[in-house]
Motif scaffolding. Structure first.
Motif, PDB file in Angstrom:
ATOM      1  N   ALA A  47      32.261 -37.817 -21.049  1.00 55.49           N
ATOM      2  CA  ALA A  47      31.106 -37.217 -20.356  1.00 55.49           C
ATOM      3  C   ALA A  47      29.798 -37.714 -20.949  1.00 55.49           C
ATOM      4  O   ALA A  47      28.845 -38.012 -20.216  1.00 55.49           O
ATOM      5  CB  ALA A  47      31.185 -35.686 -20.421  1.00 55.49           C
ATOM      6  N   LEU A  48      29.734 -37.825 -22.265  1.00 58.46           N
ATOM      7  CA  LEU A  48      28.523 -38.316 -22.920  1.00 58.46           C
ATOM      8  C   LEU A  48      28.227 -39.747 -22.494  1.00 58.46           C
ATOM      9  O   LEU A  48      27.080 -40.095 -22.198  1.00 58.46           O
ATOM     10  CB  LEU A  48      28.664 -38.232 -24.446  1.00 58.46           C
ATOM     11  CG  LEU A  48      27.499 -38.789 -25.257  1.00 58.46           C
ATOM     12  CD1 LEU A  48      26.194 -38.053 -24.958  1.00 58.46           C
ATOM     13  CD2 LEU A  48      27.823 -38.719 -26.747  1.00 58.46           C
ATOM     14  N   ARG A  50      29.162 -41.234 -19.716  1.00 54.26           N
ATOM     15  CA  ARG A  50      28.713 -41.217 -18.310  1.00 54.26           C
ATOM     16  C   ARG A  50      27.242 -40.829 -18.248  1.00 54.26           C
ATOM     17  O   ARG A  50      26.456 -41.445 -17.531  1.00 54.26           O
ATOM     18  CB  ARG A  50      29.560 -40.266 -17.468  1.00 54.26           C
ATOM     19  CG  ARG A  50      30.900 -40.850 -17.049  1.00 54.26           C
ATOM     20  CD  ARG A  50      31.584 -40.019 -15.989  1.00 54.26           C
ATOM     21  NE  ARG A  50      31.795 -38.639 -16.361  1.00 54.26           N
ATOM     22  CZ  ARG A  50      32.822 -38.184 -17.078  1.00 54.26           C
ATOM     23  NH1 ARG A  50      33.749 -39.022 -17.492  1.00 54.26           N
ATOM     24  NH2 ARG A  50      32.925 -36.912 -17.369  1.00 54.26           N
ATOM     25  N   LYS A  51      26.856 -39.820 -19.016  1.00 56.20           N
ATOM     26  CA  LYS A  51      25.449 -39.401 -19.076  1.00 56.20           C
ATOM     27  C   LYS A  51      24.593 -40.529 -19.632  1.00 56.20           C
ATOM     28  O   LYS A  51      23.501 -40.816 -19.117  1.00 56.20           O
ATOM     29  CB  LYS A  51      25.327 -38.152 -19.948  1.00 56.20           C
ATOM     30  CG  LYS A  51      23.895 -37.684 -20.165  1.00 56.20           C
ATOM     31  CD  LYS A  51      23.841 -36.479 -21.090  1.00 56.20           C
ATOM     32  CE  LYS A  51      22.399 -36.081 -21.384  1.00 56.20           C
ATOM     33  NZ  LYS A  51      22.322 -34.951 -22.310  1.00 56.20           N
ATOM     34  N   TYR A  52      25.074 -41.171 -20.680  1.00 59.42           N
ATOM     35  CA  TYR A  52      24.335 -42.252 -21.319  1.00 59.42           C
ATOM     36  C   TYR A  52      24.107 -43.413 -20.353  1.00 59.42           C
ATOM     37  O   TYR A  52      22.987 -43.905 -20.221  1.00 59.42           O
ATOM     38  CB  TYR A  52      25.078 -42.722 -22.574  1.00 59.42           C
ATOM     39  CG  TYR A  52      24.354 -43.822 -23.311  1.00 59.42           C
ATOM     40  CD1 TYR A  52      23.202 -43.545 -24.042  1.00 59.42           C
ATOM     41  CD2 TYR A  52      24.810 -45.131 -23.270  1.00 59.42           C
ATOM     42  CE1 TYR A  52      22.520 -44.548 -24.714  1.00 59.42           C
ATOM     43  CE2 TYR A  52      24.131 -46.139 -23.945  1.00 59.42           C
ATOM     44  CZ  TYR A  52      22.992 -45.846 -24.662  1.00 59.42           C
ATOM     45  OH  TYR A  52      22.315 -46.834 -25.319  1.00 59.42           O
ATOM     46  N   ALA A  54      24.241 -43.441 -17.083  1.00 58.37           N
ATOM     47  CA  ALA A  54      23.346 -43.013 -15.997  1.00 58.37           C
ATOM     48  C   ALA A  54      21.899 -43.017 -16.484  1.00 58.37           C
ATOM     49  O   ALA A  54      20.986 -43.424 -15.749  1.00 58.37           O
ATOM     50  CB  ALA A  54      23.744 -41.628 -15.488  1.00 58.37           C
ATOM     51  N   GLY A  55      21.680 -42.585 -17.715  1.00 56.47           N
ATOM     52  CA  GLY A  55      20.341 -42.604 -18.294  1.00 56.47           C
ATOM     53  C   GLY A  55      19.814 -44.020 -18.458  1.00 56.47           C
ATOM     54  O   GLY A  55      18.631 -44.283 -18.214  1.00 56.47           O
ATOM     55  N   CYS A 121      21.265 -39.552 -26.725  1.00 58.42           N
ATOM     56  CA  CYS A 121      20.612 -38.940 -25.548  1.00 58.42           C
ATOM     57  C   CYS A 121      19.660 -37.798 -25.915  1.00 58.42           C
ATOM     58  O   CYS A 121      19.058 -37.195 -25.024  1.00 58.42           O
ATOM     59  CB  CYS A 121      21.615 -38.459 -24.497  1.00 58.42           C
ATOM     60  SG  CYS A 121      22.658 -39.766 -23.828  1.00 58.42           S
TER      61      CYS A 121
END
Length: 155
Positions: A47-48, A50-52, A54-55, A121
């Motif tokens: 999840a991290l 994926r967030k990274y 996307a960021g 993040c």
């Protein structure tokens, strides 16, 4: 061309290379570096990342001036992060790096390490509660500088 914007070309290249790596090499990365994690920690790392990523996509969509500013606002792989410990006001500087480049004696911490994944993040001037082996530590992210030139070694 302004020299600082010319340097951003290299920064963009490094950030794009991170995206390419996580897109094309994620199975290799996961099998190599996440194998020992618990199921819960592996899901959190997925999840991290994926967030990274996307960021990163959002960050790279910015024009040079905005990109340069945002590089001081969020912790990326390659960021040097000055943290202030709430308990005593002391500060420390960490550089968040790939696992192959970690060197704890020189405060180069892998982004998959417990502290590294908590810093990845994070935003400048944000408070965090770090989970550490002997409990928790309240910190504030005081300064972020991006100056990365490394990457995973080909194996």
């Amino acid at each position: 061309m302004n020299p600082s914007f010319k340097a951003l070309d290299g920064t963009r290249t490094h950030l794009v290379n991170q995206l390419v790596f996580f897109d094309e090499q994620y199975p290799f990365f996961a099998d190599t570096y996440l194998l020992g994690l618990t199921y819960h920690d592996r899901r959190m790392m997925d999840a991290l990342l994926r967030k990274y990523t996307a960021g990163l996509i959002s960050l790279l969509a910015n024009e040079d001036t905005a990109l340069q500013e945002k590089l001081h606002q969020v912790v990326l792989i390659g960021s040097s992060v000055k943290v202030e410990f709430e308990e005593d006001g002391s500060t420390d500087l960490f550089t968040v790096v790939y696992p192959t480049e970690s060197d704890p004696d020189n405060n180069r911490i892998s982004f998959i390490s417990p502290i590294g994944r908590q810093l990845l993040c994070a935003e400048c001037n944000s408070p965090l509660v770090l989970e550490v082996p002997d409990g928790t530590q309240r910190i504030h992210v005081r300064e972020i500088k991006y100056a990365y030139i490394g990457g995973f070694d080909d194996q």
